[in-house]
Design a protein around this motif. Structure first.
Motif, PDB file in Angstrom:
ATOM      1  N   THR A  78       3.291  10.005 -19.624  1.00 22.63           N
ATOM      2  CA  THR A  78       2.190   9.054 -19.742  1.00 22.63           C
ATOM      3  C   THR A  78       2.652   7.656 -19.389  1.00 22.63           C
ATOM      4  N   SER A  79       3.962   7.415 -19.627  1.00 23.36           N
ATOM      5  CA  SER A  79       4.495   6.093 -19.311  1.00 23.36           C
ATOM      6  C   SER A  79       4.304   5.780 -17.833  1.00 23.36           C
ATOM      7  N   ALA A  80       4.593   6.762 -16.984  1.00 22.95           N
ATOM      8  CA  ALA A  80       4.462   6.539 -15.541  1.00 22.95           C
ATOM      9  C   ALA A  80       3.000   6.389 -15.145  1.00 22.95           C
ATOM     10  N   ILE A  81       2.130   7.208 -15.733  1.00 23.35           N
ATOM     11  CA  ILE A  81       0.733   7.208 -15.297  1.00 23.35           C
ATOM     12  C   ILE A  81      -0.045   6.024 -15.884  1.00 23.35           C
ATOM     13  N   ILE A  82       0.003   5.860 -17.201  1.00 21.86           N
ATOM     14  CA  ILE A  82      -0.771   4.791 -17.838  1.00 21.86           C
ATOM     15  C   ILE A  82      -0.065   3.433 -17.712  1.00 21.86           C
ATOM     16  N   GLY A  83       1.225   3.402 -18.029  1.00 17.92           N
ATOM     17  CA  GLY A  83       1.954   2.131 -18.034  1.00 17.92           C
ATOM     18  C   GLY A  83       2.157   1.558 -16.647  1.00 17.92           C
ATOM     19  N   ILE A 143       3.118   5.248 -26.654  1.00 15.47           N
ATOM     20  CA  ILE A 143       2.137   4.169 -26.528  1.00 15.47           C
ATOM     21  C   ILE A 143       1.122   4.522 -25.444  1.00 15.47           C
ATOM     22  N   GLY A 144       1.630   5.039 -24.315  1.00 19.05           N
ATOM     23  CA  GLY A 144       0.749   5.391 -23.201  1.00 19.05           C
ATOM     24  C   GLY A 144      -0.312   6.388 -23.622  1.00 19.05           C
ATOM     25  N   ALA A 145       0.113   7.443 -24.291  1.00 22.37           N
ATOM     26  CA  ALA A 145      -0.832   8.469 -24.705  1.00 22.37           C
ATOM     27  C   ALA A 145      -1.817   7.917 -25.737  1.00 22.37           C
ATOM     28  N   SER A 146      -1.290   7.172 -26.711  1.00 23.38           N
ATOM     29  CA  SER A 146      -2.156   6.658 -27.776  1.00 23.38           C
ATOM     30  C   SER A 146      -3.175   5.655 -27.255  1.00 23.38           C
ATOM     31  N   LYS A 147      -2.746   4.824 -26.295  1.00 20.17           N
ATOM     32  CA  LYS A 147      -3.685   3.860 -25.691  1.00 20.17           C
ATOM     33  C   LYS A 147      -4.845   4.594 -25.045  1.00 20.17           C
TER      34      LYS A 147
END
Lengths: 534, 60
Positions: free
Chosen positions: A55-60, A141-145
Motif C-alpha cells: 500500500t505504501s507504493a500505491i497510496i503513498g 498508514i497507507g491501508a488505514s488512510k
C-alpha cells in the motif's frame, strides 16, 4: 457500504482458506520440496510481487506523484531494472547459491557467515528489529488512510481494524509464507491496477491526449495561485523534472528515486527470498512476471496520481494536493470521487491484499532477526525459542501500530518518507558489503564492518542534524544546538541521507579493502563460492 | 513526445516499458535454463537446507 464489507469478508475468507490449504499440504520436508519444484513460476513471481509492492507504493507514492508528477516514473524504471532484473540476475542467483553453501537462513546470518562475524549478524539483526517497524508503519498508514476514506470512518478506528486483521493473519499462519495466498493477492492487485489504468486513460481521451492535458494544466492561469508555493521549490509541471538542484529536484532524485530505487537491492526481506527459491530456473521464470507486475503496480500508481490533477481540476478547479489536503489522501479521494463504487470495493480488497502480504513478510523478517540473529535460539528448547520469537514479533507489532498512529500527525507524506528512510538506511549500511560478499573473494572482514558502520552512522547523523524531514521530528539537533537543523539555508537540508551515506560507505569499503588484507582461510572462501561463477 | 513536455520524462516513460519488455524477453529465452544436470546434487543440498528452514519456521 454493504458491498464493500461483503467484498472484504469474502476476500478474507479466500485468503484464510488458501493459507489453511497450503499449510495442510506442506507438512513434511519432502512435501515441501516436491511441492516447491512443482509450483508454477507465475505463482512464485506473483508472490514476490505481492510482497514487494505494498500500500505504501500505491497510496503513498501514488499520492507523491500527485505533486511531483511523472518524474517518479524514474523510480518505476529503477524498480523494474534494478529491483527485478539486476536483483534477480546479478544478486539473486549468487545469493541463492552462496546462501545454500553457507546454510544461511536470514539476511543477517548470510552476511555474518560470509564474513565470519557474529558482530555483523547481530548488528544487522538490531537494525532490522529497530527500523523495520518504521517501514511496516508506512504500509499500515497507507491501508488505514484508504479504509478511512472509503468506509468513511475515523483514521484511528481504521488503523485499529486493519492492525487487528493483520495481527490475526500473521499469527494464524501468515508467517508460514504460503505462496498461494500471496499469489492470489498478487492476482487481485494486478487486475485492480489494470482496470485503473484503462479507466484513467479512457476518461482523459487516450494516452497522448491525457498527457497533453496534464502538461497544459501547468500553464493554466486558473491554478497559478495553487502552484505558486510548489514553483518556489523548483516545480516545473507534472510532466517535467523539477528545476536542476532545486529543493524538489533533491527530494525527487535523492530521496525517492535513489533512496527507494537503489535501497531495494539490500532489503533483508527481499534477499532472503532468493534463498528460498529452488534453482536458478525459478529465478529466470520469475523475472518476466515480476517485471510486468512492477510496471502495472508502481507505474500505474504514479500515472494515476499525477493525472488525477486534471480530473480534480475539471471537477473542482483545484489541483490534487489542494483537493485532498495533503499527498497521502490523494489516491483515496481520487478513487472515491472518480471511480464507480464497485471498483472502490475491489480496490479496498486490492489494498488489503497489498498491505497484508507485505506486512507479513516484514514481520517475518523481524521475527527471524530476533529469534535467530539477536538471540541464537538454536539449541534452546522449542518452547523457549518460540516464546522469544513471538515476543519479538509482538513488540514489533505494537511499535508499528504506535508509529502508524503517531507519524501521520507529524509528517505529510509520512508513507513515502518512512519507506524511503528504511530503504535508505539498509542501502547505506548493507549494500556495499552485500555486493562485496557476492563478488569479491579478497575483501577483508575489517573492510566490510567499516563500510557497514560508516554507512549506518552517516545515515543516522544526517537524519538527526541535516535532513530537515527527519531532524525536525527527531529533535536531537534542537536539543543540542537549539535549531531544527544545522544548515537551514540552501538545499543541503533536502539532500537525502542515502546520497551522503551510501557514497561514504562505498568509499570506506573500497579504501579499507585496499589497505587491509583478507584473513579468511582459503577453505572458507572456497566453501562460500562453491559452484559460483562457473 | 507522447504529450510530455520534458524529454527526460518521456525517456523514463519509455524505459519503464522497455525494461519490463527486457524482463519478459529474458524470461522467455531463459525459461528452461538453470535447472540443469546438477539437479540431483541440488536436491540433496536443498533438502538439507530446507530441513533447517522448516525447523526455524516451526519455531515461529
Amino acid at each position: 457500504m454493504v458491498v464493500k464489507i461483503i467484498m472484504v469478508i469474502l476476500y478474507l475468507g479466500v485468503v484464510g482458506y488458501l493459507g489453511f490449504l497450503g499449510y495442510k499440504n506442506t507438512k513434511t520436508t519432502k512435501d515441501y520440496l516436491i511441492g516447491g519444484r512443482k509450483i508454477h513460476p507465475a505463482v512464485m513471481a506473483l508472490s514476490y510481487g505481492a510482497t514487494f509492492i505494498s500500500t505504501s507504493a500505491i497510496i503513498g507514492f501514488g499520492g507523491t506523484a500527485g505533486v511531483f508528477g511523472f518524474s517518479l516514473l524514474w523510480l518505476t524504471f529503477l524498480n523494474i531494472f534494478l529491483g527485478v532484473f539486476i536483483a534477480f540476475v546479478v544478486f539473486g542467483k549468487r545469493t541463492r547459491k552462496m546462501g545454500h553453501n553457507m546454510e544461511a537462513h536470514t539476511f543477517p546470518e548470510f552476511l555474518g557467515k560470509r564474513y565470519n562475524s557474529k558482530f555483523i549478524q547481530k548488528f544487522a539483526g538490531v537494525v532490522i528489529f529497530l527500523f523495520m517497524p518504521v517501514y511496516t508503519a508506512a504500509v499500515m498508514i497507507g491501508a488505514s488512510k484508504f479504509i478511512e476514506g472509503s468506509l468513511n470512518i475515523d483514521y484511528n478506528v481504521a488503523l485499529f481494524f486493519f492492525a487487528a486483521i493483520v495481527a490475526a493473519y500473521v499469527f494464524f499462519g501468515g508467517l508460514k509464507g504460503v505462496m498461494y495466498s500471496d499469489a492470489f493477492q498478487g492476482t487481485i492487485m494486478f487486475i485492480g491496477m489494470s482496470i485503473l489504468v484503462i479507466a484513467i486513460y479512457s476518461k482523459l481521451g487516450g494516452i497522448t491526449a491525457a498527457h497533453q492535458k496534464l502538461t497544459d494544466l501547468f500553464s493554466n492561469p486558473a491554478i497559478a495561485d495553487q502552484i505558486k508555493g510548489l514553483q518556489g521549490g523548483g516545480f516545473q509541471g507534472w510532466t517535467a523534472l523539477p528545476a536542476l538542484f532545486s529543493k524538489y529536484w533533491w527530494i525527487v532524485v535523492s530521496s525517492i528515486v535513489m533512496g527507494v530505487g537503489i535501497g531495494v537491492l539490500a532489503q533483508p526481506q527481499l534477499a532472503v527470498r532468493f534463498m528460498t527459491v529452488k534453482s536458478d530456473r525459478e529465478l529466470n521464470r520469475a523475472i518476466p512476471i515480476g517485471g510486468m507486475f512492477i510496471l502495472m503496480m508502481t507505474g500505474v500508481a504514479f500515472l494515476v496520481g499525477a493525472m488525477s490533477n486534471v480530473l480534480f481540476f475539471q471537477e473542482s478547479g483545484q489541483i490534487a494536493v489542494v483537493a485532498a489536503k495533503g499527498t497521502d489522501g490523494i489516491m483515496s479521494l481520487f478513487l472515491n470521487n472518480f471511480m464507480p463504487e464497485w471498483f472502490v470495493s475491489v480496490f479496498l480488497v486490492v489494498l488489503l491484499a497489498a498491505g497484508m502480504s507485505t506486512i507479513s513478510s516484514q514481520l517475518h523478517a523481524v521475527g527471524t532477526a530476533v529469534g535467530r540473529d539477536l538471540f541464537n535460539t538454536e539449541g534452546k528448547t522449542e518452547k523457549k525459542a518460540m516464546l522469544i520469537t513471538r515476543l519479538g514479533v509482538l513488540i514489533a507489532i505494537i511499535f508499528t501500530v504506535f508509529l502508524a498512529y503517531w507519524l501521520p500527525t507529524v509528517w505529510d507524506g509520512a508513507i513515502a518518507i518512512s519507506t524511503g528512510l528504511f530503504f535508505g538506511l539498509c542501502g547505506a549500511a548493507f549494500l556495499p558489503m552485500y555486493f562485496a560478499a557476492l563478488f569479491s573473494k579478497k575483501i577483508s572482514k575489517v573492510a566490510a564492518i567499516s563500510g557497514m558502520l560508516s554507512g549506518f552512522s552517516a545515515s543516522m547523523l544526517w537524519m538527526m542534524f541535516f535532513h530537515s524531514k527527519e531532524s525536525t521530528v527527531l529533535k536531537v539537533c534542537e536539543l543540542i544546538f537549539g535549531k531544527p537543523m544545522l544548515v537551514a539555508d540552501g538545499v543541503l537540508q533536502f539532500v537525502d541521507p542515502i546520497f551522503i551515506a551510501l557514497t561514504l560507505s562505498i568509499l570506506v569499503t573500497v579504501i579499507v579493502a585496499a589497505a587491509t588484507k583478507s584473513k579468511f582461510e582459503d577453505k572458507h572462501i572456497e566453501a562460500c563460492f562453491n559452484g559460483i561463477g562457473k | 513526445m507522447l504529450g510530455i513536455s520534458d524529454l527526460s520524462i518521456s525517456l523514463a516513460y519509455i524505459l519503464c516499458i522497455a525494461s519490463a519488455l527486457l524482463c519478459l524477453i529474458y524470461g522467455i529465452i531463459m525459461w528452461n535454463k538453470g535447472g540443469g544436470d546438477a539437479e540431483e546434487i541440488e536436491m540433496a543440498e536443498e533438502a538439507k537446507w530446507q530441513e533447517k528452514e522448516n525447523i526455524i519456521d516451526g519455531k515461529l
